[in-house]
Motif scaffolding. Structure first.
Motif, PDB file in Angstrom:
ATOM      1  N   VAL A   1       0.845  -1.189   0.000  1.00 48.35           N
ATOM      2  CA  VAL A   1       0.000   0.000   0.000  1.00 48.35           C
ATOM      3  C   VAL A   1       0.879   1.236   0.000  1.00 48.35           C
ATOM      4  CG1 VAL A   1      -1.883  -1.158   1.210  1.00 48.35           C
ATOM      5  CG2 VAL A   1      -0.110  -0.018   2.525  1.00 48.35           C
ATOM      6  N   PRO A   2       0.403   2.327  -0.628  1.00 50.49           N
ATOM      7  CA  PRO A   2       1.194   3.579  -0.618  1.00 50.49           C
ATOM      8  C   PRO A   2       1.140   4.240   0.752  1.00 50.49           C
ATOM      9  CG  PRO A   2      -0.874   3.898  -1.775  1.00 50.49           C
ATOM     10  CD  PRO A   2      -0.800   2.435  -1.471  1.00 50.49           C
ATOM     11  N   VAL A   3       2.295   4.581   1.281  1.00 44.07           N
ATOM     12  CA  VAL A   3       2.372   5.264   2.576  1.00 44.07           C
ATOM     13  C   VAL A   3       2.820   6.701   2.421  1.00 44.07           C
ATOM     14  CG1 VAL A   3       2.775   3.147   3.868  1.00 44.07           C
ATOM     15  CG2 VAL A   3       4.718   4.417   2.955  1.00 44.07           C
ATOM     16  N   ALA A   4       3.384   7.045   1.234  1.00 45.27           N
ATOM     17  CA  ALA A   4       3.819   8.429   1.002  1.00 45.27           C
ATOM     18  C   ALA A   4       3.809   8.691  -0.501  1.00 45.27           C
ATOM     19  CB  ALA A   4       5.214   8.678   1.579  1.00 45.27           C
ATOM     20  N   VAL A   5       3.349   9.891  -0.891  1.00 44.92           N
ATOM     21  CA  VAL A   5       3.354  10.315  -2.293  1.00 44.92           C
ATOM     22  C   VAL A   5       3.897  11.729  -2.368  1.00 44.92           C
ATOM     23  CG1 VAL A   5       1.434   8.826  -2.970  1.00 44.92           C
ATOM     24  CG2 VAL A   5       0.963  11.133  -2.105  1.00 44.92           C
ATOM     25  N   TRP A   6       4.424  12.067  -3.524  1.00 40.55           N
ATOM     26  CA  TRP A   6       4.909  13.423  -3.789  1.00 40.55           C
ATOM     27  C   TRP A   6       4.676  13.743  -5.245  1.00 40.55           C
ATOM     28  CZ3 TRP A   6       8.277  16.005  -6.954  1.00 40.55           C
ATOM     29  CH2 TRP A   6       8.601  17.321  -6.581  1.00 40.55           C
ATOM     30  N   PRO A   7       4.022  14.832  -5.536  1.00 36.94           N
ATOM     31  CA  PRO A   7       3.363  15.782  -4.607  1.00 36.94           C
ATOM     32  C   PRO A   7       2.150  15.160  -3.927  1.00 36.94           C
ATOM     33  CG  PRO A   7       2.863  16.351  -6.869  1.00 36.94           C
ATOM     34  CD  PRO A   7       3.861  15.218  -6.954  1.00 36.94           C
ATOM     35  N   LEU A   8       1.598  15.908  -2.952  1.00 35.12           N
ATOM     36  CA  LEU A   8       0.544  15.337  -2.123  1.00 35.12           C
ATOM     37  C   LEU A   8      -0.723  15.042  -2.899  1.00 35.12           C
ATOM     38  CD1 LEU A   8       0.970  17.506   1.117  1.00 35.12           C
ATOM     39  CD2 LEU A   8       1.846  15.207   0.656  1.00 35.12           C
TER      40      LEU A   8
ATOM     41  N   SER B   1      -1.765   5.777  -9.381  1.00 35.65           N
ATOM     42  CA  SER B   1      -2.123   4.546 -10.081  1.00 35.65           C
ATOM     43  C   SER B   1      -1.302   4.332 -11.352  1.00 35.65           C
ATOM     44  CB  SER B   1      -3.612   4.563 -10.416  1.00 35.65           C
ATOM     45  OG  SER B   1      -3.938   5.687 -11.223  1.00 35.65           O
ATOM     46  N   TYR B   2      -0.861   5.431 -12.013  1.00 35.10           N
ATOM     47  CA  TYR B   2      -0.139   5.276 -13.285  1.00 35.10           C
ATOM     48  C   TYR B   2       1.269   4.726 -13.057  1.00 35.10           C
ATOM     49  CZ  TYR B   2       2.719   9.494 -12.553  1.00 35.10           C
ATOM     50  OH  TYR B   2       3.620  10.408 -12.094  1.00 35.10           O
TER      51      TYR B   2
ATOM     52  N   VAL C   1      10.416   1.963  -3.861  1.00 34.28           N
ATOM     53  CA  VAL C   1      10.395   3.398  -4.096  1.00 34.28           C
ATOM     54  C   VAL C   1      10.254   3.607  -5.609  1.00 34.28           C
ATOM     55  CG1 VAL C   1      11.613   5.585  -3.847  1.00 34.28           C
ATOM     56  CG2 VAL C   1      11.869   3.790  -2.121  1.00 34.28           C
ATOM     57  N   VAL C   2       9.245   4.357  -6.039  1.00 35.41           N
ATOM     58  CA  VAL C   2       8.972   4.591  -7.454  1.00 35.41           C
ATOM     59  C   VAL C   2       9.153   6.090  -7.736  1.00 35.41           C
ATOM     60  CG1 VAL C   2       7.340   4.301  -9.358  1.00 35.41           C
ATOM     61  CG2 VAL C   2       7.326   2.690  -7.421  1.00 35.41           C
ATOM     62  N   ILE C   3       9.952   6.398  -8.772  1.00 38.85           N
ATOM     63  CA  ILE C   3      10.255   7.786  -9.138  1.00 38.85           C
ATOM     64  C   ILE C   3       9.877   8.005 -10.605  1.00 38.85           C
ATOM     65  CG2 ILE C   3      12.051   9.550  -9.339  1.00 38.85           C
ATOM     66  CD1 ILE C   3      11.408   8.785  -6.472  1.00 38.85           C
ATOM     67  N   ASP C   4       9.216   9.114 -10.868  1.00 37.80           N
ATOM     68  CA  ASP C   4       8.886   9.545 -12.225  1.00 37.80           C
ATOM     69  C   ASP C   4       9.623  10.862 -12.488  1.00 37.80           C
ATOM     70  OD1 ASP C   4       7.832  10.106 -14.663  1.00 37.80           O
ATOM     71  OD2 ASP C   4       5.805  10.572 -13.935  1.00 37.80           O
ATOM     72  N   LEU C   5      10.546  10.860 -13.490  1.00 36.56           N
ATOM     73  CA  LEU C   5      11.344  12.058 -13.742  1.00 36.56           C
ATOM     74  C   LEU C   5      11.601  12.235 -15.229  1.00 36.56           C
ATOM     75  CD1 LEU C   5      15.092  11.466 -12.885  1.00 36.56           C
ATOM     76  CD2 LEU C   5      13.452   9.604 -13.075  1.00 36.56           C
ATOM     77  N   ASP C   6      11.990  13.439 -15.601  1.00 36.02           N
ATOM     78  CA  ASP C   6      12.392  13.774 -16.977  1.00 36.02           C
ATOM     79  C   ASP C   6      13.895  13.558 -17.090  1.00 36.02           C
ATOM     80  OD1 ASP C   6       9.820  14.484 -17.813  1.00 36.02           O
ATOM     81  OD2 ASP C   6      10.046  16.500 -16.960  1.00 36.02           O
TER      82      ASP C   6
END
Length: 611
Positions: free
Chosen positions: A64-71, A76-77, A117-122
């Motif tokens: 389960v997600p315990v932290a997201v950024w931004p809030l 889901s994506y 830990v999942v990161i989405d970046l350019d």
């Protein structure tokens, strides 16, 4: 989202965010707080970060997600890359045509998957991606260390619980009987789980009775609190399962009416009843009471203790069972063995026991009734103050042996001496007036002077009599039973105040406390013998004088006062000596002497319960 990312990537905003989140990271008290502060810090340190997601393993095995950024992120994506990393237990990278990169870093500690830990970046070039993955690897050390410490604490907790279970089992085995074992277990449980009170109940008939209360060597079984506790444990006994009050939200549907009543009457916040089973039967029930709710780990510990201590307490309970229950169980087994062809030695033993019982039933001997006894003086003389005065001297105190006319105390005589001088002067004046009236042949003056002389003479005699009684003396040979004036020198005393109580040394009586079960056999004139605690080598003969028809309740039983006269006196006797007296009441068989109280109890119980 791009605008927001740009704002976060601005140096001033990033420094403010880092300052706030670093503070939150340092003040975090739980794993969830730490994760919610750690993810924004990581995302702010990575260049061109668009979003971040932290997944952790839940108690049911899901992530389960315990932290997201931004809030306000909808995570889901990012599920595809996260699912790949969690499934393969290794890092995963997804590239898009527009240059966006999603990568997931698994959190492994002690070969266990804890999350990702999942990161989405350019990331337009590989250098940016490599730098981001390297920073994520370094930053994940916080969480891996957190999980490692959690696993270590869990292992330490398991070891501590196992040691406690073993220690508690050994403590119970080391006690002599069930009551001491139950009390030791209750005390240790109350100390370990910070309970206000722990009570141990056992089955009694079809109900439960309280057998031990933590930190209490004695308790009143008739008290309301104990009775309510027995009813609460009765619920766990009937349902044969652990009962917790208040009921946990996800707990099974159980009957807790008695627990609720106990909590309302006694002001308890949390209760937990745990049945202990051994050999298919419930041997004991624990009722734990404290202010804080029981955690899942504590409830698991209680279940483990119940499994371990159930057989131990069952053995103690079997060893402490009543003679009748033990005889009934052993008798059935003995009867089965006696009816077969095996064990000839056992059959011979039964025959010898039967023969011994027959001998005991036929042999008659003296039947004596034993009772606690105390020696008292046959007469007690009171020595009182003869007039109002002050205590001047005190020669004896309670326990001293005195002789006839021996000084006991002395009262102050200063006022009496002054009064004696006064009345002597008054008498001398009256006599002189009487002589003058006689010489002058004045009959009226003569009679008045004679009356004054008589009054002065009477007052003088009274003062002289008081002076003779200033010294308080013993009326006879005896021992002082009461009176210690050595601490009251100079204190005033009133006429008639008791100063001493004296008992003679040559006249004694014995007071027996006869049990109500034996009072029907006692009669006046019966003889007996007395052995005193301080004179065990000598027996004193006595004769029963009076059986008082008034009972006195002591230590839960009724006793009757029986007075007896000692046949012989001895200089060693003192009032207040205690011992054991036996009164001869007749002849009876040894079997009846040893068993008549039990048979009397059976007769009374039969009369009580039969219609």
């Amino acid at each position: 989202m791009q605008t927001r990312s740009a704002e976060r990537l601005s140096p001033g905003a990033r420094e403010d965010d880092q300052r706030d989140y670093w503070f939150d990271l340092g003040q975090a008290h739980t794993a969830a707080e730490l994760c919610r502060a750690w993810l924004p810090i990581l995302c702010s340190m990575l260049a061109q970060t668009r979003a971040g997601l932290l997944l952790l393993r839940d108690s049911d095995g899901s992530y389960v997600p315990v932290a997201v950024w931004p809030l306000d992120l909808e995570p889901s994506y990012l599920g595809d890359v996260a699912g790949e990393a969690l499934g393969k237990r290794q890092g995963a990278v997804h590239r898009a045509a527009d240059g966006r990169v999603q990568f997931a870093y698994p959190l492994l500690a002690a070969e266990q998957m804890h999350g990702a830990v999942v990161i989405d970046l350019d990331a337009r070039d590989d250098a940016t991606l490599t730098q981001a993955m390297r920073l994520t690897h370094w930053g994940a050390g916080w969480l891996v260390d957190l999980f490692g410490r959690a696993l270590l604490r869990e292992q330490e907790l398991r070891l501590a619980n196992a040691a406690f279970v073993l220690d508690l089992s050994l403590s119970a085995l080391g006690e002599a009987d069930f009551a001491k074992a139950a009390l030791a277990v209750a005390n240790r449980l109350a100390q370990r789980l910070a309970c206000i009170q722990v009570q141990v109940g056992v089955e009694k008939g079809k109900t439960v009775r309280v057998a031990a209360v933590s930190h209490a060597a004695w308790f009143d079984e008739r008290s309301t609190r104990v009775n309510l506790a027995a009813l609460a444990m009765d619920e766990a006994f009937d349902q044969r399962t652990r009962v917790v009050w208040p009921e946990p939200p996800s707990g099974a549907l159980l009957i807790t009416a008695a627990h609720r009543r106990y909590a309302e009457e006694c002001g308890s916040r949390t209760l937990c009843s745990v049945p202990l089973e051994a050999g298919g039967r419930v041997v004991a029930i624990w009722l734990l009471e404290r202010d804080e709710a029981f955690t899942a780990e504590e409830l698991d510990l209680l279940d483990t203790l119940a499994l371990a201590l159930g057989p131990v307490l069952g053995l103690k309970l079997t060893a402490d069972e009543s003679l009748l229950a033990h005889a009934r169980r052993s008798g059935r087994r003995l009867l089965q063995r006696c009816t077969d062809t095996s064990r000839p030695g056992l059959k011979l033993l039964v025959l010898l026991l039967t023969l011994a019982m027959a001998i005991l039933a036929l042999y008659r001997t003296d039947y004596r009734i034993a009772a606690q006894a105390v020696v008292e003086g046959a007469v007690q003389r009171v020595v009182a103050a003869p007039f109002d005065s002050y205590i001047r001297e005190a020669s004896v105190r309670a326990g001293d042996v005195v002789r006839r006319d021996q000084p006991l105390a002395r009262l102050d005589d200063k006022d009496l001496e002054l009064e004696r001088v006064r009345w002597e002067a008054e008498l001398e004046v009256a006599l002189r007036r009487e002589r003058e009236a006689m010489a002058g042949a004045d009959r009226v003056a003569l009679r008045l002077a004679a009356a004054q002389a008589g009054q002065a003479r009477a007052q003088l005699d009274l003062v002289l009599a008081k002076l003779e009684r200033v010294q308080i003396r013993a009326p006879f040979d005896g021992v002082v039973m009461r009176g210690d004036l050595s601490q009251e020198l100079g204190a005033p005393v009133e006429q008639g105040k008791v100063l001493f109580e004296i008992a003679p040394l040559d006249a004694w009586r014995v007071i027996l406390k006869a049990d109500e079960r034996d009072i029907a056999s006692l009669r006046g004139g019966q003889s007996g013998e007395l052995i005193l605690t301080s004179l065990t080598g000598k027996r004193f003969a006595f004769q029963v004088k009076t059986v008082t028809p008034v009972s006195v309740a002591e230590e839960g039983r009724n006793y009757f006062r029986v007075e007896a006269d000692l046949s012989d006196s001895a200089p060693e006797l003192r009032p207040g000596m205690e011992g054991v007296a036996k009164v001869y009441v007749g002849k009876a068989s040894l079997l009846w002497i040893w068993t008549h109280r039990f048979t009397d109890w059976l007769h009374l119980a039969w009369w009580k319960w039969t219609p």
